[in-house]
Write a protein that holds these residues in place. Structure first.
Motif, mmCIF file in Angstrom:
data_model
loop_
_atom_site.group_PDB
_atom_site.id
_atom_site.type_symbol
_atom_site.label_atom_id
_atom_site.label_comp_id
_atom_site.label_asym_id
_atom_site.label_seq_id
_atom_site.Cartn_x
_atom_site.Cartn_y
_atom_site.Cartn_z
ATOM 1 N N ALA A 183 76.360 23.429 40.954
ATOM 2 C CA ALA A 183 77.866 23.620 40.309
ATOM 3 C C ALA A 183 78.000 22.695 38.996
ATOM 4 O O ALA A 183 78.515 23.066 38.260
ATOM 5 C CB ALA A 183 78.719 23.030 41.358
ATOM 6 N N SER A 184 77.163 21.616 39.126
ATOM 7 C CA SER A 184 77.322 20.589 38.034
ATOM 8 C C SER A 184 76.433 21.107 36.774
ATOM 9 O O SER A 184 77.164 21.206 35.687
ATOM 10 C CB SER A 184 76.637 19.193 38.243
ATOM 11 O OG SER A 184 76.501 18.461 37.364
ATOM 12 N N GLU A 185 75.495 21.788 36.984
ATOM 13 C CA GLU A 185 74.544 22.491 35.954
ATOM 14 C C GLU A 185 75.211 23.504 35.403
ATOM 15 O O GLU A 185 75.163 23.920 34.115
ATOM 16 C CB GLU A 185 73.358 22.551 36.416
ATOM 17 C CG GLU A 185 72.329 23.243 35.531
ATOM 18 C CD GLU A 185 70.842 23.258 35.735
ATOM 19 O OE1 GLU A 185 70.002 23.935 35.005
ATOM 20 O OE2 GLU A 185 70.343 22.900 36.787
ATOM 21 N N LEU A 186 75.857 24.453 36.225
ATOM 22 C CA LEU A 186 76.375 25.797 35.669
ATOM 23 C C LEU A 186 77.709 25.684 35.444
ATOM 24 O O LEU A 186 78.366 26.736 34.878
ATOM 25 C CB LEU A 186 75.868 26.858 36.620
ATOM 26 C CG LEU A 186 74.298 27.098 36.834
ATOM 27 C CD1 LEU A 186 74.345 28.211 37.833
ATOM 28 C CD2 LEU A 186 73.780 27.491 35.693
ATOM 29 N N GLY A 187 78.424 24.517 35.923
ATOM 30 C CA GLY A 187 79.794 24.473 35.730
ATOM 31 C C GLY A 187 80.849 25.407 36.521
ATOM 32 O O GLY A 187 81.895 25.486 36.446
ATOM 33 N N GLY A 188 80.290 25.098 37.794
ATOM 34 C CA GLY A 188 80.793 26.096 39.015
ATOM 35 C C GLY A 188 80.080 27.049 39.825
ATOM 36 O O GLY A 188 78.844 27.320 39.297
ATOM 37 N N VAL A 189 80.591 27.622 40.763
ATOM 38 C CA VAL A 189 79.780 28.785 41.414
ATOM 39 C C VAL A 189 80.997 29.721 41.664
ATOM 40 O O VAL A 189 82.235 29.631 42.159
ATOM 41 C CB VAL A 189 79.434 27.982 42.830
ATOM 42 C CG1 VAL A 189 78.847 29.289 43.599
ATOM 43 C CG2 VAL A 189 78.388 27.044 42.437
ATOM 44 N N ASP A 190 80.806 31.063 41.468
ATOM 45 C CA ASP A 190 81.414 32.113 41.858
ATOM 46 C C ASP A 190 80.920 32.970 42.913
ATOM 47 O O ASP A 190 81.614 33.774 43.744
ATOM 48 C CB ASP A 190 81.584 33.233 40.368
ATOM 49 C CG ASP A 190 81.955 32.253 39.244
ATOM 50 O OD1 ASP A 190 83.129 31.996 39.299
ATOM 51 O OD2 ASP A 190 81.344 32.225 38.394
ATOM 52 N N ILE A 191 79.544 33.024 43.203
ATOM 53 C CA ILE A 191 78.990 34.011 44.003
ATOM 54 C C ILE A 191 78.036 33.293 44.952
ATOM 55 O O ILE A 191 77.001 32.583 44.189
ATOM 56 C CB ILE A 191 78.308 35.079 43.435
ATOM 57 C CG1 ILE A 191 79.355 36.042 42.731
ATOM 58 C CG2 ILE A 191 77.551 35.933 44.491
ATOM 59 C CD1 ILE A 191 78.840 36.944 41.631
ATOM 60 N N VAL A 192 78.060 33.269 46.125
ATOM 61 C CA VAL A 192 77.109 32.785 47.164
ATOM 62 C C VAL A 192 76.422 33.928 48.006
ATOM 63 O O VAL A 192 77.159 34.708 48.554
ATOM 64 C CB VAL A 192 77.462 31.628 47.834
ATOM 65 C CG1 VAL A 192 77.802 30.343 47.051
ATOM 66 C CG2 VAL A 192 78.668 31.931 48.647
ATOM 67 N N ILE A 193 75.361 34.008 48.078
ATOM 68 C CA ILE A 193 74.332 34.983 48.751
ATOM 69 C C ILE A 193 73.573 34.370 49.707
ATOM 70 O O ILE A 193 72.545 33.851 49.034
ATOM 71 C CB ILE A 193 73.751 35.920 47.859
ATOM 72 C CG1 ILE A 193 74.948 36.611 47.008
ATOM 73 C CG2 ILE A 193 72.731 37.158 48.666
ATOM 74 C CD1 ILE A 193 74.242 37.613 45.987
ATOM 75 N N ALA A 194 73.935 34.307 50.976
ATOM 76 C CA ALA A 194 73.030 33.722 52.133
ATOM 77 C C ALA A 194 71.848 34.666 52.323
ATOM 78 O O ALA A 194 72.356 35.828 53.122
ATOM 79 C CB ALA A 194 74.016 33.333 53.134
ATOM 80 N N ASN A 195 70.699 34.597 52.099
ATOM 81 C CA ASN A 195 69.738 35.483 52.182
ATOM 82 C C ASN A 195 68.551 35.069 53.372
ATOM 83 O O ASN A 195 67.883 35.930 53.692
ATOM 84 C CB ASN A 195 69.060 35.983 50.996
ATOM 85 C CG ASN A 195 67.962 36.534 51.228
ATOM 86 O OD1 ASN A 195 67.834 37.661 51.678
ATOM 87 N ND2 ASN A 195 66.672 36.089 50.684
#
Length: 253
Positions: free
Chosen positions: A79-91
């Motif tokens: 989140a810090s590197e990309l500026g946030g999170v929009d999608i999480v995929i638990a695989n």
């Protein structure tokens, strides 16, 4: 169809091989920035470089998803590197099918808690997204009794239940949650390739159960997953997408 993924930021656990790798590459090809994790450190950098070659930002770390604190640190770092999170995929799955206590423990800690901890760690960022999507990778073994009945099938069923609960609980926050249940999926280095070599009779039996005469490819699973994760599926939440080539016969209402 433009899936609307360009510029969105996605996390894919187990993203260096098989279904996870195909999902990560598909998201990147659609313009999403992608973070991946896997247990094997040696697979991380080549995968990240392949994703970056598609013209997006990509990052990755060696993480065992059954280690809750390590998983939370990974999500915070992404989140810090990309500026946030929009999608999480638990695989990730432990692929534990044995009846012993250790198999049950591994399946619970990896499949179930690995999914729950990923979602919990990402929730503060998903709440700020506006296009948030949670995808959990389950299995057809979660909806019918097959050779993987036991810890694997039980946890995959629980993941579907958990995900549909999330969909209801988070709908008011505009956070979607869906699960994907692949049928038997064949890819290099995967479990079915191993079974083909190590237990050809089981492989032949499994192959014969599918009326298409073949198993799914990782890309076919990734295509459905990318759509569900994308803004193009903006009013789809609480569903379990079965991608199995008519392998299962149970009616899904």
């Amino acid at each position: 169809m433009d899936l609307g993924l360009k510029g969105l930021r996605a996390i894919v656990t187990g993203g260096t091989k098989g279904i996870g790798r195909a999902i990560a590459e598909t998201l990147a090809a659609e313009g999403a920035d992608v973070a991946i994790c896997a247990r094997s450190a040696g697979d991380i950098d080549p995968t990240v470089q392949a994703l970056k070659a598609k013209g997006v930002r990509a990052t990755g770390s060696a993480v065992d998803v059954s280690d809750g604190p390590a998983l939370r640190d990974f999500v915070a770092s992404v989140a810090s590197e990309l500026g946030g999170v929009d999608i999480v995929i638990a695989n990730v799955s432990a692929l534990s099918i044995g009846p012993d206590e250790e198999s049950w423990r591994k399946s619970f800690e990896t499949d179930m808690l690995g999914t729950v901890n990923l979602v919990d760690a990402a929730m503060p960022y998903l709440e700020q997204s506006g296009k948030a999507s949670i995808i959990t990778i389950s299995s057809v073994s979660g909806r019918e009794i097959d050779f993987a009945a036991g810890p694997y099938g039980t946890m995959k069923a629980a993941i579907i239940h958990y995900t549909q609960g999330l969909a209801y609980q988070l709908a008011g926050k505009m956070i979607r949650a869906n699960s994907v249940s692949p049928g038997n999926t064949y890819f290099e280095g995967g479990i079915w390739q191993q079974i083909e070599t190590g237990n050809p009779e089981l492989f032949k039996t499994a192959l014969g159960l599918n009326p298409t005469g073949r198993m799914a490819t990782a890309q076919e699973i990734a295509n459905g997953t990318a759509f569900l994760a994308s803004p193009a599926a903006s009013f789809i939440t609480g569903t379990n997408l079965v991608i199995d080539g008519a392998l299962t016969r149970g009616v899904q209402f």
